[in-house]
Enzyme design. Structure first.
Site, mmCIF file in Angstrom:
data_model
loop_
_atom_site.group_PDB
_atom_site.id
_atom_site.type_symbol
_atom_site.label_atom_id
_atom_site.label_comp_id
_atom_site.label_asym_id
_atom_site.label_seq_id
_atom_site.Cartn_x
_atom_site.Cartn_y
_atom_site.Cartn_z
ATOM 1 N N ARG A 198 0.886 -1.174 0.000
ATOM 2 C CA ARG A 198 0.000 0.000 0.000
ATOM 3 C C ARG A 198 0.917 1.215 0.000
ATOM 4 O O ARG A 198 1.400 1.642 1.061
ATOM 5 C CB ARG A 198 -0.877 0.014 1.269
ATOM 6 N N LEU A 255 -2.497 -13.491 -10.405
ATOM 7 C CA LEU A 255 -2.642 -12.885 -11.737
ATOM 8 C C LEU A 255 -4.073 -12.426 -11.992
ATOM 9 O O LEU A 255 -4.518 -12.348 -13.139
ATOM 10 C CB LEU A 255 -2.220 -13.912 -12.809
ATOM 11 N N ASP A 270 -7.025 -11.144 -0.142
ATOM 12 C CA ASP A 270 -7.144 -11.809 1.164
ATOM 13 C C ASP A 270 -7.946 -13.104 1.000
ATOM 14 O O ASP A 270 -7.631 -14.126 1.612
ATOM 15 C CB ASP A 270 -7.836 -10.889 2.183
ATOM 16 N N ASP A 285 -15.173 -5.882 2.184
ATOM 17 C CA ASP A 285 -13.922 -6.646 2.110
ATOM 18 C C ASP A 285 -14.076 -8.075 2.625
ATOM 19 O O ASP A 285 -13.288 -8.953 2.263
ATOM 20 C CB ASP A 285 -12.817 -5.924 2.897
#
Ligand code: KDG
Length: 318
Positions: free
Chosen positions: A168, A226, A258, A294
């Site tokens: 990040r 990928l 994740d 998320d």
């Protein structure tokens, strides 16, 4: 005995109910998100024992996060409430489905104050895997030291280390980013970089070359993500591309990486081959992108297995 223990910051996530510039938003959803707790939650939904180590502000958001993560049956015995520093916040501005901006308010947060003193050797030593990401060492120097101490404990107790670089750039305040990612990779048993992270670190576009470079740094298993194309694996046992699942209607791609980690770890914990574990990773990554939030798309076991068996050879058209 715990299956997986992870270490990192979790934030209150605010997403506007309407797309466009966030300045126009009048209403927000509040959710809970943090790469490491996303993984712990995903594993728990699949029936594994997971534990999450962190610091939270002793405030309403901290309490909300703890309730949420505990409610997902993740062990939180090594979570500390910090009376001085607040829980971090995270906003997801959705300009269009293809253009999502992430805005953090986490500098000086409770989690950024994590340090080696917060870690329990006993807690980490009970795990089969220690999961780490490159987000935690980017938070502060004391967080970097905590990660390195967790690695030391894991090595000492033969706990396998799984590392997702999760770069990040907004968080890195120093220019040691590449050095630190490679330092942790070299100490890990499994490294799960994304293709863009590989390009950034090694200046190379080719999946095989990137995987080889991580491998040469000492990671015995490298699985390069990928996206919808799947993942490329390089290890002593298995060396190949594992095809992914194409999702035609992506709702929210954040958290897919994740989900991928959850699939890999869950497969390995269930005694699957590397290829099968990667297929699980690809499937969960795809499932996460179909849902807003998320962690909201992370599946339970039955749903995951039927998703894989029904859609293995076809695109997901929704
Ligand atoms: O991997 C998804 C994460 O990006 C998200 O849940 C929030 O931990 C987070 C971060 O630092 O971006």
């Amino acid at each position: 005995m715990m299956d997986v223990v992870t270490l990192g910051e979790t934030m209150a996530l605010f997403t506007p109910k309407t797309n466009g510039y966030m300045r126009q938003a009048t209403q927000f959803y509040i959710q809970v998100a943090g790469a490491e707790s996303n993984v712990a939650i995903g594993l728990s939904r699949l029936g594994h024992n997971s534990g999450w180590i962190s610091r939270l502000g002793d405030d309403e958001f901290g309490k909300k996060i703890l309730n949420f993560i505990r409610g997902e049956n993740v062990n939180t015995d090594n979570v500390i409430f910090d009376e001085t520093n607040p829980t971090g916040l995270y906003f997801k501005e959705i300009l269009t489905r293809e253009e999502i901006n992430v805005q953090y308010y986490r500098e000086g947060s409770a989690a950024s104050k994590m340090s080696p003193e917060d870690l329990s050797e006993h807690y980490i030593s009970k795990a089969k895997y220690l999961h780490l990401t490159g987000i935690t060492p980017a938070l502060s120097d004391s967080c970097y030291k905590a990660v390195m101490y967790a690695i030391e404990i894991a090595k000492h107790h033969k706990v396998k280390i799984v590392f997702d670089p999760n770069i990040r750039k907004k968080l890195w305040k120093n220019d040691r980013i590449k050095q630190i990612i490679l330092e942790i990779s070299s100490k890990s048993d499994i490294v799960l970089p994304g293709i863009d992270e590989g390009k950034f670190i090694f200046g190379n576009n080719e999946p095989q070359k990137i995987a080889e470079s991580f491998y040469d740094y000492g990671a015995p298993i490298v699985i390069l993500k990928l996206g919808s194309a799947g993942a490329y694996c390089l290890s002593n046992q298995y060396n190949s591309l594992v095809s992914g699942f194409k999702v035609n209607n992506v709702i929210d791609p954040v958290g897919a990486g994740d989900g991928f980690t959850v699939g890999i770890l869950s497969g390995l914990l269930d005694g699957a081959t590397l290829e099968e574990a990667i297929t699980r990773g690809n499937a969960i990554g795809a499932m996460v992108t179909m849902v807003n939030g998320d962690v909201e798309g992370l599946p339970e076991k039955k749903r995951l297995l039927s998703f894989i068996s029904e859609l293995k050879t076809q695109d997901v058209n929704r």
